[in-house]
Design a protein around this motif. Structure first.
Motif, PDB file in Angstrom:
ATOM      1  N   ASN A 106       0.909  -1.238   0.143  1.00 29.13           N
ATOM      2  CA  ASN A 106       0.138   0.029  -0.015  1.00 29.13           C
ATOM      3  C   ASN A 106       1.105   1.258   0.180  1.00 29.13           C
ATOM      4  O   ASN A 106       0.963   1.910   1.027  1.00 29.13           O
ATOM      5  N   LYS A 107       1.488   1.770  -1.025  1.00 25.60           N
ATOM      6  CA  LYS A 107       2.417   2.623  -1.304  1.00 25.60           C
ATOM      7  C   LYS A 107       2.094   3.426  -2.612  1.00 25.60           C
ATOM      8  O   LYS A 107       1.783   2.553  -3.613  1.00 25.60           O
ATOM      9  N   PRO A 108       2.601   4.393  -2.839  1.00 30.30           N
ATOM     10  CA  PRO A 108       2.380   5.134  -4.173  1.00 30.30           C
ATOM     11  C   PRO A 108       2.951   4.401  -5.441  1.00 30.30           C
ATOM     12  O   PRO A 108       2.257   4.613  -6.451  1.00 30.30           O
ATOM     13  N   THR A 110       3.119   1.645  -6.264  1.00 33.17           N
ATOM     14  CA  THR A 110       2.188   0.846  -6.983  1.00 33.17           C
ATOM     15  C   THR A 110       1.347   1.179  -8.164  1.00 33.17           C
ATOM     16  O   THR A 110       1.195   0.277  -9.189  1.00 33.17           O
ATOM     17  N   ALA A 111       1.408   2.479  -8.487  1.00 33.87           N
ATOM     18  CA  ALA A 111       0.674   2.983  -9.419  1.00 33.87           C
ATOM     19  C   ALA A 111       1.515   2.882 -10.964  1.00 33.87           C
ATOM     20  O   ALA A 111       1.184   2.996 -11.836  1.00 33.87           O
ATOM     21  N   THR A 166      -7.223   3.328  -4.579  1.00 37.81           N
ATOM     22  CA  THR A 166      -6.185   3.538  -3.574  1.00 37.81           C
ATOM     23  C   THR A 166      -4.647   3.042  -4.274  1.00 37.81           C
ATOM     24  O   THR A 166      -4.534   2.633  -5.214  1.00 37.81           O
ATOM     25  N   ASN A 167      -3.682   3.070  -3.440  1.00 34.75           N
ATOM     26  CA  ASN A 167      -2.183   2.840  -3.618  1.00 34.75           C
ATOM     27  C   ASN A 167      -2.119   1.191  -3.488  1.00 34.75           C
ATOM     28  O   ASN A 167      -1.074   0.907  -3.459  1.00 34.75           O
TER      29      ASN A 167
END
Length: 207
Positions: A106-108, A110-111, A166-167
């Motif tokens: 759950n981190k940026p 991942t985009a 979400t991330n």
């Protein structure tokens, strides 16, 4: 004498009552027999035939887990607060040895889809293209191939499951290994594909 008979009668009633009590049912699946695996399940009841509902200890996601699965307590099991979790489970399914790895983040970062697909390919050994599909909540990038050695066949299914809002995201690697001499195992290839795809599409992320 009458008092003694009363005591004897009562004794038999107590013993008979104890004998008639039903013993708790023994766990019938590999997942329920393993306390560590069981600690991830939302219920001991199957949510659909052959699967329990798994809930991450980060609270970030749920997925389907095969009833035959046993989650490794030590090897490959990691968690960093609510931002990262890695688990590995093994199972014997349709005469194949199945090993599955799930890595949740759950981190940026991942985009960055292409970078994450490259990472998934390098970590799994997968060397093919990815197809894309989506639902209301997730985008799924998936691939499949068969790895062959002199004695074994391994059916590999990989996926990158990304939450839309979400991330949150998951790297998913499913491998089912058969001996080449076991044709009955090889005949179950489609079952493994169906199971891998079912699990990948079952991911739900919390918001």
């Amino acid at each position: 004498m009458r008092l003694l008979l009363i005591y004897i009668t009562l004794g038999f009633l107590v013993i008979g009552g104890c004998q008639n009590e039903k013993k708790p049912a023994e766990p019938s699946t590999a997942a329920l027999k393993d306390d560590f695996t069981k600690s991830y399940l939302t219920s001991s009841k199957e949510v659909e035939k052959g699967y329990y509902r798994f809930k991450s200890k980060t609270g970030g996601y749920t997925m389907l887990l095969p009833v035959q699965a046993v989650i490794s307590k030590d090897f490959g099991n990691e968690r960093d607060e609510d931002f990262y979790e890695a688990i590995i489970y093994g199972a014997e399914i349709d005469q194949a040895d199945v090993d599955t790895q799930i890595i949740y983040e759950n981190k940026p970062l991942t985009a960055h889809i292409e970078e994450n697909l490259d990472l998934l390919s390098s970590s799994s050994g997968y060397d093919g293209p990815y197809s894309e599909s989506e639902s209301k909540e997730i985008i799924l990038y998936k691939g499949e191939e068969t790895d062959k050695t002199d004695d074994y066949l391994t059916y590999i299914y990989v996926g990158y499951i990304k939450a839309k809002k979400t991330n949150q995201a998951v790297h998913f690697i499913y491998g089912a290994t058969c001996k080449k001499e076991e044709t009955a195992c090889q005949n179950k290839e489609e079952n493994h594909k169906d199971s891998a795809m079912k699990i990948m599409n079952s991911f739900t992320f919390s918001e």
